[in-house]
Design a protein around this motif. Structure first.
Motif, PDB file in Angstrom:
ATOM      1  N   ARG A 275      23.250  28.196  46.927  1.00 35.29           N
ATOM      2  CA  ARG A 275      23.389  27.044  46.037  1.00 35.29           C
ATOM      3  C   ARG A 275      24.617  27.137  45.141  1.00 35.29           C
ATOM      4  O   ARG A 275      24.920  26.207  44.422  1.00 35.29           O
ATOM      5  N   HIS A 276      25.274  28.279  45.168  1.00 31.22           N
ATOM      6  CA  HIS A 276      26.461  28.429  44.333  1.00 31.22           C
ATOM      7  C   HIS A 276      27.717  27.881  45.011  1.00 31.22           C
ATOM      8  O   HIS A 276      28.778  27.829  44.384  1.00 31.22           O
ATOM      9  N   SER A 277      27.572  27.519  46.281  1.00 30.42           N
ATOM     10  CA  SER A 277      28.743  27.003  47.001  1.00 30.42           C
ATOM     11  C   SER A 277      29.217  25.722  46.329  1.00 30.42           C
ATOM     12  O   SER A 277      28.436  24.794  46.101  1.00 30.42           O
ATOM     13  N   PRO A 278      30.519  25.622  45.989  1.00 29.10           N
ATOM     14  CA  PRO A 278      31.010  24.457  45.241  1.00 29.10           C
ATOM     15  C   PRO A 278      31.032  23.203  46.096  1.00 29.10           C
ATOM     16  O   PRO A 278      31.245  23.250  47.308  1.00 29.10           O
ATOM     17  N   PRO A 279      30.798  22.028  45.495  1.00 26.51           N
ATOM     18  CA  PRO A 279      30.845  20.761  46.241  1.00 26.51           C
ATOM     19  C   PRO A 279      32.293  20.317  46.462  1.00 26.51           C
ATOM     20  O   PRO A 279      33.233  20.845  45.852  1.00 26.51           O
ATOM     21  N   THR A 280      32.464  19.340  47.327  1.00 24.47           N
ATOM     22  CA  THR A 280      33.811  18.829  47.612  1.00 24.47           C
ATOM     23  C   THR A 280      34.264  17.817  46.570  1.00 24.47           C
ATOM     24  O   THR A 280      35.447  17.489  46.501  1.00 24.47           O
ATOM     25  N   VAL A 281      33.321  17.292  45.782  1.00 17.90           N
ATOM     26  CA  VAL A 281      33.654  16.373  44.697  1.00 17.90           C
ATOM     27  C   VAL A 281      33.132  16.951  43.391  1.00 17.90           C
ATOM     28  O   VAL A 281      32.242  17.811  43.387  1.00 17.90           O
ATOM     29  N   LYS A 282      33.659  16.472  42.289  1.00 15.17           N
ATOM     30  CA  LYS A 282      33.271  16.979  40.987  1.00 15.17           C
ATOM     31  C   LYS A 282      31.954  16.334  40.559  1.00 15.17           C
ATOM     32  O   LYS A 282      31.852  15.119  40.429  1.00 15.17           O
ATOM     33  N   ILE A 283      30.932  17.190  40.352  1.00 12.51           N
ATOM     34  CA  ILE A 283      29.594  16.725  39.968  1.00 12.51           C
ATOM     35  C   ILE A 283      29.243  17.348  38.627  1.00 12.51           C
ATOM     36  O   ILE A 283      29.396  18.564  38.445  1.00 12.51           O
ATOM     37  N   LEU A 285      27.217  19.156  35.921  1.00 12.18           N
ATOM     38  CA  LEU A 285      26.126  20.118  36.019  1.00 12.18           C
ATOM     39  C   LEU A 285      25.436  20.267  34.673  1.00 12.18           C
ATOM     40  O   LEU A 285      26.025  20.023  33.615  1.00 12.18           O
TER      41      LEU A 285
END
Length: 409
Positions: A275-283, A285
């Motif tokens: 779950r620590h893998s970063p997303p491709t867009v800014k979300i 948190l």
């Protein structure tokens, strides 16, 4: 005295119950209560005065045997777990049904029903033992055996519902209490009587009627009768999560409330589960929680502190709460809960702690723990379970057992 158990269309039977006394309860009817002999010591609530307007001299309630009849089984193979079944049977004046529940050499559970249950209303009482998984299998197999033997209805009386703490999804876990509810319904259960579910929403996991009884009236009566200076007490929630229960006790006893805030909890790490893998867009948190140092919200100085909760299992949090309350001036500390699991070295930790007394009900047998710790006391709740069985069997309303219970209780 004699109580007539009538069966329409069949020959009347007369059962003579000896060693029995008539007592007056809060209803407009008289009830009977058998003197319990030969059972382990447990605090039994004293009979309270009748409410205004009640009529005296009425006959005790009759167990209206219908065409099938009533059968009560104890599904537990452990002797200490069968004690509450004996108490319920004696209160109702009904002998426990003949059933053999045992473990074979290969650890398989075997159940043998040794009397006819065809067309009868069966009540199966099962309490949790140290081996909770064996307890579950004993219940499921007994229910299924009664179903295949053509019982008319099968009601499970499970004072403590196992796996009730696992009622929420945690990461890639599962909601085990939902699984257990499905297994019980699939086995053939038609009704469930339980007590103080860890979360009331567990009732929604079943597709059968569920009566979630409350033990708080017995604990409240214990406070009023066994704690002489209870007017100088304060009800304590050991965490904000249990504040609603503490508020319910405090309002009924007209006492103050205190909440322990800032307790340390194990932080869940999500760095290794993907779950620590970063997303491709800014979300955006959530900001991580940071709890303040442990503090007590409310005044406990020079007063009796009564910590209330539904389950006592791992007592580390209760011991830490007692130490905090002592530092803030509480001169006596009670811990009260419905279900006393008290696993592992809990009795030793309680004995060495600042806790003066732990009061739990007999929804779970804990005679072994009481031998290790003299601070543990038991409150008998078989009275409300036997009354629930009587009402369900006679087709009477259950609403009286839930009087003055709000949505938050």
């Amino acid at each position: 005295m004699s109580i007539i158990l009538s069966r329409p269309g069949l020959e009347e039977q007369v059962e003579t119950f000896t060693n029995c006394e008539i007592i007056q309860h809060h209803t407009t009817r008289l009830h009977y209560k058998h003197k319990l002999e030969g059972l382990s010591a447990a605090w039994v609530p004293r009979d309270r005065p009748s409410e205004a307007g009640e009529q005296s001299g009425r006959s005790p309630p009759v167990m209206n045997h219908t065409e099938g009849g009533l059968v009560i089984f104890s599904a537990n193979s452990h002797p200490s777990s069968r004690e509450i079944s004996k108490r319920i049977g004696e209160r109702l004046g009904v002998e426990l049904g003949k059933v053999q529940v045992y473990q074979e050499d290969n650890r398989e559970t075997r159940v043998q029903i040794q009397e006819s249950v065809r067309g009868k209303d069966v009540f199966i009482i099962q309490t949790a033992s140290k081996d909770v998984n064996t307890t579950i299998m004993e219940l499921l197999i007994t229910v299924y055996a009664c179903r295949t033997s053509c019982a008319r209805s099968i009601t499970g009386v499970v004072p403590y519902f196992p796996y009730s703490k696992q009622c929420k999804m945690r990461k890639r876990g599962s909601i085990v209490s939902k699984l257990l509810a499905s297994m019980m319904c699939k086995a053939g259960l038609t009704h469930l009587i339980t007590m103080d579910l860890h979360q009331k929403e567990i009732q929604g996991f079943f597709n059968i009627p569920v009566d979630n009884l409350r033990a708080s009236p017995f604990l409240l009566q214990y406070i009023q009768e066994e704690i002489p200076d209870y007017r100088n007490a304060v009800i304590v929630a050991k965490s904000p999560a249990s504040a609603k229960r503490a508020q319910s006790f405090a309002e009924r006893l007209r006492l103050g409330i205190a909440v322990i805030h800032g307790e340390a909890q194990d932080a869940e790490s999500d760095l290794v589960d993907g779950r620590h893998s970063p997303p491709t867009v800014k979300i955006p948190l959530l900001i991580p929680k940071e709890k303040p140092p442990i503090t007590v919200v409310g005044d406990v100085g020079g007063r009796i502190a009564i910590i209330v909760d539904d389950i006592i299992d791992d007592v580390d949090s209760f011991v830490a709460a007692a130490q905090t309350l002592k530092k803030h001036g509480a001169y006596k500390i009670f811990v009260m809960a419905t279900h006393g699991i008290l696993s592992s070295d809990a009795p030793k930790l309680i004995e060495e702690s600042a806790i003066d007394k732990v009061v739990v009900t007999n929804t779970i047998p804990h005679e072994h723990q009481k031998l290790q710790c003299v601070k543990i006391q038991t409150v008998d709740i078989s009275l409300i379970l036997s009354e629930a069985i009587r009402r369900i069997y006679n087709g009477e309303s259950m609403s009286y057992l839930f009087r003055h219970i709000g949505l938050e209780d």
